[in-house]
Design a protein around this motif. Structure first.
Motif, PDB file in Angstrom:
ATOM      1  N   PHE A   1       1.181  -2.443  -4.809  1.00 50.66           N
ATOM      2  CA  PHE A   1       2.637  -2.433  -4.979  1.00 50.66           C
ATOM      3  C   PHE A   1       3.051  -1.390  -6.011  1.00 50.66           C
ATOM      4  O   PHE A   1       4.031  -0.672  -5.824  1.00 50.66           O
ATOM      5  CB  PHE A   1       3.140  -3.815  -5.389  1.00 50.66           C
ATOM      6  N   ILE A   2       2.302  -1.302  -7.090  1.00 52.43           N
ATOM      7  CA  ILE A   2       2.611  -0.319  -8.131  1.00 52.43           C
ATOM      8  C   ILE A   2       2.451   1.095  -7.585  1.00 52.43           C
ATOM      9  O   ILE A   2       3.282   1.972  -7.829  1.00 52.43           O
ATOM     10  CB  ILE A   2       1.717  -0.542  -9.372  1.00 52.43           C
ATOM     11  N   ILE A   3       1.388   1.315  -6.824  1.00 49.99           N
ATOM     12  CA  ILE A   3       1.152   2.645  -6.249  1.00 49.99           C
ATOM     13  C   ILE A   3       2.265   3.013  -5.267  1.00 49.99           C
ATOM     14  O   ILE A   3       2.838   4.105  -5.334  1.00 49.99           O
ATOM     15  CB  ILE A   3      -0.229   2.696  -5.559  1.00 49.99           C
TER      16      ILE A   3
ATOM     17  N   MET B   1      -8.162  -0.961  -0.273  1.00 48.20           N
ATOM     18  CA  MET B   1      -6.864  -1.582  -0.548  1.00 48.20           C
ATOM     19  C   MET B   1      -7.038  -3.028  -0.963  1.00 48.20           C
ATOM     20  O   MET B   1      -6.303  -3.533  -1.817  1.00 48.20           O
ATOM     21  CB  MET B   1      -5.939  -1.479   0.660  1.00 48.20           C
ATOM     22  N   ALA B   2      -8.026  -3.697  -0.381  1.00 49.14           N
ATOM     23  CA  ALA B   2      -8.292  -5.075  -0.781  1.00 49.14           C
ATOM     24  C   ALA B   2      -8.795  -5.120  -2.216  1.00 49.14           C
ATOM     25  O   ALA B   2      -8.474  -6.048  -2.968  1.00 49.14           O
ATOM     26  CB  ALA B   2      -9.303  -5.710   0.173  1.00 49.14           C
ATOM     27  N   ALA B   3      -9.569  -4.111  -2.615  1.00 47.80           N
ATOM     28  CA  ALA B   3     -10.085  -4.074  -3.985  1.00 47.80           C
ATOM     29  C   ALA B   3      -8.972  -3.809  -4.994  1.00 47.80           C
ATOM     30  O   ALA B   3      -9.044  -4.274  -6.135  1.00 47.80           O
ATOM     31  CB  ALA B   3     -11.161  -3.000  -4.104  1.00 47.80           C
ATOM     32  N   LEU B   4      -7.942  -3.064  -4.582  1.00 47.36           N
ATOM     33  CA  LEU B   4      -6.840  -2.771  -5.498  1.00 47.36           C
ATOM     34  C   LEU B   4      -5.946  -3.981  -5.739  1.00 47.36           C
ATOM     35  O   LEU B   4      -5.338  -4.099  -6.796  1.00 47.36           O
ATOM     36  CB  LEU B   4      -6.003  -1.606  -4.954  1.00 47.36           C
ATOM     37  N   GLY B   5      -5.851  -4.854  -4.781  1.00 44.73           N
ATOM     38  CA  GLY B   5      -5.040  -6.060  -4.945  1.00 44.73           C
ATOM     39  C   GLY B   5      -3.565  -5.732  -5.125  1.00 44.73           C
ATOM     40  O   GLY B   5      -2.958  -5.012  -4.333  1.00 44.73           O
ATOM     41  N   ASN B   6      -2.979  -6.276  -6.207  1.00 38.97           N
ATOM     42  CA  ASN B   6      -1.551  -6.073  -6.448  1.00 38.97           C
ATOM     43  C   ASN B   6      -1.212  -4.678  -6.960  1.00 38.97           C
ATOM     44  O   ASN B   6      -0.043  -4.328  -7.050  1.00 38.97           O
ATOM     45  CB  ASN B   6      -1.026  -7.119  -7.442  1.00 38.97           C
TER      46      ASN B   6
END
Length: 86
Positions: free
Chosen positions: A68-70, A60-65
């Motif tokens: 929110f889109i997910i 989740m940290a790698a996905l960043g912002n």
């Protein structure tokens, strides 16, 4: 100045009613309702987990912002599915 002619409108006649029977669809399958609710709840859980523990979870940290889109996409998919729910 000459007076303009008054136009008469034709009397309104409603369109003929079709008397052919329409097929009535039955209720939605329970699995559809379960999937619809699962999408909405999963999106909500994704956003809550992102807010509370996002930096501690590596993916989740790698996905960043993108989190929110997910999360919002999952919620929107669940809401769009409600349009076909009977």
């Amino acid at each position: 100045m000459p007076k303009s002619k008054v136009r008469k409108k034709a009397a309104y006649t409603p369109p003929p009613v079709s008397r052919t029977p329409q097929k009535v669809q039955g209720p939605t399958h329970p699995a559809y309702i379960a999937v619809m609710l699962a999408f909405g709840i999963l999106g909500l859980v994704w956003l809550v987990v992102n807010y509370l523990a996002g930096p501690q979870i590596p993916f989740m940290a790698a996905l960043g912002n993108m989190n929110f889109i997910i999360g919002f996409s999952l919620i929107v998919i669940g809401l769009l599915m409600t349009m076909r729910w009977r």
